[in-house]
Design a protein around this motif. Structure first.
Motif: not given
Length: 393
Positions: A346-355
Motif C-alpha cells: 500500500a505504501m509503495m502504491k501511495a508514494f511511488l505509484k508502483v505495484d
C-alpha cells in the motif's frame, strides 16, 4: 566534505564506530543491536521474502529483503510513526487535548542517563500530578505520555510529553470537564522527582561530574535541596482542536531517529555540522561536533530493549480502556474507528505509484512463496566490526 544521505554514514565513515570499539568505548547492548540492525536494513543479512510470478510461462522471481525496525532507521521510523498514529487515532475519543511538557534541571539529566531504569518512573510521576487531582474530584481522566530524551542539540535531556483529554468520567459514568492549576502541577512534579532521586541514592550510579555531590548522604541531600528550590518548567500548551494533531505531535518524537539526515549539513575533516533551532533566539544555528561525539549522542537515545516509550493512564489505560471508552464514545456520539494501517504494498502504491506485486516482465501477479532466513541479532552483533567497516550506501 561528504554529504551523507542517511545516518548510517555516522557509523561507517572513516571507521568511526570501529575505532570507538578499538579505543575501548563500552556500548550498551541496545546500542550494539541498533547499529547492526540499521546497517543491515534491507539487506540479505536480515533475511528476505521470496515471490514468484503466477504466469506459468514466466520464470520471474524476486526477493524483498526484510527491514530492521530499528529506532535509528529513518525509513522504518517513518513507517512505524504512520502506523502508531493510525492506531492511536482509532483509540482516542475525538475531543480537545491539553499538551503538557514536564522538564527537570539540567543537573539531573546525566543521573537518568546513567540510571536508565529510573526513566520508567517518570511516566507515572508526571501522570499522577493530574490523576491525584482528578481522583479528589471523583473523576477518571484519560492520559497518554511519551518520553523524550534529547534536546535540540541532540544532548541527553530527558522530559515527559503528556496529553490529557479535556474531560473525565465521574462516578456516575457521565462526562465532566476537567481543569487544573499550573502551579500545583509544577510543585507536585518537582517534589516527586526529588523524592525519587533521594530514595534511590544508595543504588544510584553517579556520573563523574557529580562525584562531589554524591560523596555522602548529606552532600546528596544538599544537592537535591538546591535544585528543588530552583524554577522547574512545566509548559502547558493551548488545547489542540482534535486528536489527530495530538497524535502527530507525540508520534514524531518516539518512533524516529533523534535527528533527520537532512539536518546533517556536512562531514568535514572528521567533524559533523548540523542545524538546530535555538529556543532563546528563535533562530537556526549551526553546531559542529566530532563525528565520534555526534555518533555517541545519537546512540545515547536508543532505549533499552522492551522499554515502552509511550504509556497510557486513566480511561486510556489497557486495564480500563475496554470498559470505559465505549461509554465515552456513546456520550460523544462517536463510533469506534478501526485502525487503518498500511503495509509494504500500500505504501509503495501511495508514494511511488508502483505495484510491487506486479510482474515487471509480463504484468501478472507475484505471489509469496517462502521465507529466506537471515542472521539472528546475536550473530550480527558478534560480527559488528566487519559490518561497521562496510561502505555507506
Amino acid at each position: 566534505m561528504y554529504n551523507p544521505n542517511s545516518i548510517n554514514a555516522l557509523f561507517t565513515l572513516d571507521k568511526c564506530f570501529h575505532n570507538a570499539l578499538k579505543n575501548g568505548h563500552v556500548f550498551r547492548t541496545a546500542e550494539l543491536e541498533a547499529v547492526v540492525k540499521v546497517l543491515s536494513c534491507k539487506t540479505h543479512k536480515l533475511g528476505a521474502k521470496a515471490y514468484s510470478c503466477t504466469n506459468p510461462r514466466c520464470s520471474h522471481e524476486k526477493r524483498v529483503c526484510n527491514t530492521c525496525k530499528s529506532k535509528l532507521c529513518t525509513s522504518c521510523g517513518q513507517k512505524a510513526t504512520e502506523r502508531w498514529i493510525a492506531v492511536i487515532n482509532s483509540i482516542l475519543p475525538d475531543c480537545k487535548y491539553r499538551h503538557i511538557t514536564f522538564t527537570m534541571p539540567k543537573a539531573f539529566w546525566l543521573i537518568f542517563q546513567y540510571n536508565r531504569v529510573l526513566l520508567n518512573h517518570l511516566f507515572s510521576l508526571a501522570a499522577n500530578t493530574l490523576i491525584k487531582l482528578a481522583k479528589k474530584r471523583g473523576v477518571t481522566v484519560g492520559i497518554f505520555s511519551a518520553l523524550h530524551t534529547y534536546g535540540r542539540q541532540i544532548n541527553f535531556n530527558c522530559h515527559i510529553h503528556l496529553s490529557i483529554a479535556e474531560f473525565g468520567l465521574n462516578r456516575q459514568g457521565k462526562l465532566k470537564s476537567f481543569s487544573f492549576k499550573f502551579d500545583l502541577l509544577m510543585s507536585q512534579w518537582r517534589y516527586e522527582v526529588i523524592n525519587l532521586l533521594r530514595t534511590h541514592y544508595p543504588v544510584l550510579i553517579l556520573p563523574p561530574e557529580l562525584e562531589v555531590e554524591g560523596n555522602s548522604p548529606q552532600s546528596w541531600t544538599a544537592f537535591l535541596d538546591r535544585n528543588y528550590n530552583r524554577h522547574w518548567n512545566v509548559n502547558i500548551a493551548k488545547n489542540t482542536t482534535h486528536k489527530t494533531h495530538t497524535a502527530k505531535y507525540l508520534g514524531s518524537y518516539v518512533k524516529k531517529p533523534p535527528i533527520a539526515a537532512a539536518r546533517l549539513a556536512d562531514y568535514t575533516g572528521g567533524d559533523v555540522t548540523f542545524t538546530y533551532l535555538d529556543h532563546r533566539s528563535k533562530s537556526y544555528k549551526d553546531l559542529t561536533l566530532s563525528q565520534t561525539e555526534m555518533m555517541l549522542r545519537i546512540l545515547s537515545h536508543v532505549p533499552e530493549k522492551h522499554f515502552k516509550m509511550i504509556r497510557y493512564f486513566g480511561f486510556l489505560s489497557n486495564r480500563l480502556r475496554g470498559r470505559l471508552l465505549p461509554l465515552i464514545y456513546k456520550q460523544l456520539g462517536q463510533e469506534v474507528v478501526t485502525a487503518k494501517t498500511f503495509g509494504f504494498a500500500a505504501m509503495m502504491k501511495a508514494f511511488l505509484k508502483v505495484d510491487p506485486f506486479k510482474c515487471i516482465l509480463c504484468g501478472a501477479r507475484m505471489v509469496f512463496t517462502g521465507f529466506i532466513a537471515g542472521l539472528k541479532v546475536g550473530q550480527l552483533v558478534s560480527a559488528i566490526e566487519n559490518i561497521t567497516l562496510q561502505r555507506p550506501i
